[in-house]
Scaffold this motif. Sequence first.
Motif, PDB file in Angstrom:
ATOM      1  N   GLY A 581     -28.737 -24.451 -52.029  1.00 22.21           N
ATOM      2  CA  GLY A 581     -29.219 -25.007 -50.766  1.00 22.21           C
ATOM      3  C   GLY A 581     -29.788 -23.929 -49.862  1.00 22.21           C
ATOM      4  N   ALA A 582     -29.127 -22.776 -49.817  1.00 22.83           N
ATOM      5  CA  ALA A 582     -29.612 -21.670 -48.989  1.00 22.83           C
ATOM      6  C   ALA A 582     -30.954 -21.148 -49.508  1.00 22.83           C
ATOM      7  CB  ALA A 582     -28.581 -20.541 -48.964  1.00 22.83           C
ATOM      8  N   MET A 583     -31.082 -21.095 -50.858  1.00 16.33           N
ATOM      9  CA  MET A 583     -32.374 -20.679 -51.425  1.00 16.33           C
ATOM     10  C   MET A 583     -33.446 -21.698 -51.100  1.00 16.33           C
ATOM     11  SD  MET A 583     -31.551 -18.871 -55.127  1.00 16.33           S
ATOM     12  CE  MET A 583     -30.142 -19.815 -55.676  1.00 16.33           C
ATOM     13  N   GLY A 584     -33.053 -22.967 -51.095  1.00 14.73           N
ATOM     14  CA  GLY A 584     -33.998 -24.011 -50.714  1.00 14.73           C
ATOM     15  C   GLY A 584     -34.456 -23.859 -49.278  1.00 14.73           C
ATOM     16  N   GLU A 585     -33.529 -23.556 -48.402  1.00 20.48           N
ATOM     17  CA  GLU A 585     -33.879 -23.341 -46.988  1.00 20.48           C
ATOM     18  C   GLU A 585     -34.830 -22.156 -46.842  1.00 20.48           C
ATOM     19  OE1 GLU A 585     -33.230 -25.095 -44.451  1.00 20.48           O
ATOM     20  OE2 GLU A 585     -31.441 -26.294 -44.823  1.00 20.48           O
ATOM     21  N   ASN A 595     -40.762 -25.328 -54.490  1.00 18.15           N
ATOM     22  CA  ASN A 595     -39.555 -24.605 -54.902  1.00 18.15           C
ATOM     23  C   ASN A 595     -38.350 -24.974 -54.039  1.00 18.15           C
ATOM     24  OD1 ASN A 595     -40.336 -23.020 -57.156  1.00 18.15           O
ATOM     25  ND2 ASN A 595     -41.546 -21.701 -55.801  1.00 18.15           N
ATOM     26  N   ALA A 596     -38.610 -25.263 -52.768  1.00 14.34           N
ATOM     27  CA  ALA A 596     -37.528 -25.674 -51.875  1.00 14.34           C
ATOM     28  C   ALA A 596     -36.867 -26.942 -52.400  1.00 14.34           C
ATOM     29  CB  ALA A 596     -38.055 -25.902 -50.464  1.00 14.34           C
ATOM     30  N   ASN A 597     -37.687 -27.920 -52.765  1.00 16.08           N
ATOM     31  CA  ASN A 597     -37.146 -29.186 -53.264  1.00 16.08           C
ATOM     32  C   ASN A 597     -36.421 -29.007 -54.601  1.00 16.08           C
ATOM     33  OD1 ASN A 597     -38.098 -30.519 -51.023  1.00 16.08           O
ATOM     34  ND2 ASN A 597     -39.978 -31.243 -52.010  1.00 16.08           N
ATOM     35  N   VAL A 601     -32.543 -30.077 -55.136  1.00 19.20           N
ATOM     36  CA  VAL A 601     -32.111 -30.962 -56.217  1.00 19.20           C
ATOM     37  C   VAL A 601     -30.981 -30.301 -57.014  1.00 19.20           C
ATOM     38  CG1 VAL A 601     -32.786 -32.009 -58.421  1.00 19.20           C
ATOM     39  CG2 VAL A 601     -34.284 -32.206 -56.420  1.00 19.20           C
ATOM     40  N   LYS A 602     -31.118 -28.996 -57.309  1.00 21.48           N
ATOM     41  CA  LYS A 602     -30.068 -28.277 -58.030  1.00 21.48           C
ATOM     42  C   LYS A 602     -28.788 -28.210 -57.191  1.00 21.48           C
ATOM     43  CE  LYS A 602     -31.098 -24.758 -60.680  1.00 21.48           C
ATOM     44  NZ  LYS A 602     -31.572 -23.466 -61.209  1.00 21.48           N
TER      45      LYS A 602
END
Length: 649
Positions: A581-585, A595-597, A601-602
């Motif tokens: 989630g932090a990488m998504g942010e 890549n955020a999405n 999802v992961k």
Amino acid sequence: MSSKKTNNPPRKAKSTGSSVAVELDKKLLYRLSFVIALFAFVLYANTLNHGFVLDDYSIIKENQLTQQGTKALKEIFSSSYREGYANNENNLYRPLSKAMFAIEWQLSPDNPHFHHLVNVLLYALGCVLLFFVLIRYTKMNAYFSFLVVMLFAAHPIHTEVVANIKSRDEILSMIFLLLSLLAISAYLKSSKTLHLLFALVAFFLGLLSKESAIVYVALVPLFIYFFKENSTKQNFKISAAIAGVALVYIVMHISIIGSLGIKNIPVIDNSILYTSNVAHQKLTAIYIMGIYFLLLIFPHPLSCDYSFDTIPVVTSLGNIGLLLALAFHIFILVYAIKKIKEKHILSFCIFFYLISMALASNIFMLIGTHLAERLLFFPSIAFCIALVYLLSKLFKTDWLNVSAKSFLSFTGTKNVMAVCLLLIVVYSVKSYARNKDWKSDTTLFGKDIQTVPNSAHMLFYHANHMVNKDTLAVVSPQEREYRLKTAQKNIEKALKLYELFPDGHNVAGKIYYEQKNYEAAFKSYSRAMEMNPDKGMYHNNVGTCLFSIGNFPEAAKAFQKAIEINKYDVEARCNLGSAYGAMGESYKAQKDMENANKMFVKAIESFKAATEVDKNYKSAYQFIGLTYRNLGDETNAQIWLNKAASIKK
């Protein structure tokens, strides 16, 4: 008791109460057994409002398999004892004990009081069964067996077994072994195969409760030889059948666990391993056998832990404690051998004690601890029998030849009763007081750290409890600071006593982490991981440090490693989701929504995996909802947030 008459079958007692062996009075036996059960229950009634303590967490409170209730029974019987806990150790196999905890959890989730009630009831049952075993085998006056069992029920050395829920394995094991002995007695009298089958099944259930029940293989021929007038051929037949059951269990144990015994025993748990000198190991084990016997005679002070460096390694034959322990055990063994042909009851008690202590002694094989009070639970039966017998000899009371109806008229009997009553009162006062220490980790560790101030493990227990994250989150800033300082002082002392202590370094890391000293925390966690790379908890904690400094990709790798080691680590799964989630942010801040999405999802997949392991893990449901919101899916976001809100804990 006259040793010359122990071989004679009991004769019916005359109404005059003459000096003959006593015919069993069923009404009297039931009354006495009721008193025993009531006494045992009342003595431990003050544990009924206790919480989870010590190993209760790894087996019950924080064990994902146990919390699945009856759904997990199949896996419980096909996995190790601590399977389902983040700090997994795959060397013990006690499925029946754990299955009971799982069933109780399903009946009354997260309710330690229910588990404690079952423990106390089972203890009372075990005492009653012991009474009937003594009646069936020793053929003594019923009051002799009554005094033995009352002393057993009151003995303070049993407080750990009854007050600590996890030690149910000791109680269950004893119950099944006693049931097996009763069935063997019935078989020897009737020759009915059904009785023998019951004895074998009961023994097998005892093994499934705790591995140490295997000493029963040597105890069965002992009971038959000393107390039953059956042929050697019958004794061999029964003993061979019991050995066959043990062999089946061994094969089953190896097929599930992979081996027998415990590999890579930490020195912190068994200080005998501090030296690689085998001679010194054996000398220390003999010295500790002396301590065990002293605890039976004078059970004070008591402790839930005696680990490194409470008992030093014995390196010299000139050690006075060693010499006394060695002389005592040689003396009783020689006496037992000398009296074996007479079938003397003291000879029986000595062999019973030595056989039942064989595994715990560390003399023949090394186990996971060098000294623990719970390991005296079953052997203490022999001590109590011998104690009442010796008092009887002192006051010239012949229990074998005094009728139950007339025995109170004898002065010697009254004296024995008086001394035993005094001991029961003293034991009971100590047991009742010690029970209170087992109320919670706070009371137990607070008390025992004073008893064994140089136990690295006790210092660890106390420090770990002081920095419990749930507690630190609700206490005042002043209390929080006090707890952190106290914990740091204790864990530094523990590591000074023994630096090669991975759990100690892990707690040091927790303290530094709470102080936001992430560099020091990472160093401590890494040291723990270096010493034991197969412990998922350490990888998870390293990941939390990496996450806190913003290194999310490396944190994710650490969390993933923790999950690979232990699939039940729900915290690592949730942390992995947070890393994604932090990488998504981060990608979202860079306007890289593709890549955020993918990361979101992961993250959802990881959080959902956490809920599959623990359906009541509230944080995971909340994070799923928030992550769906990041994806712009408000419908699913609200569904999962509502699920989180419905979870009370």
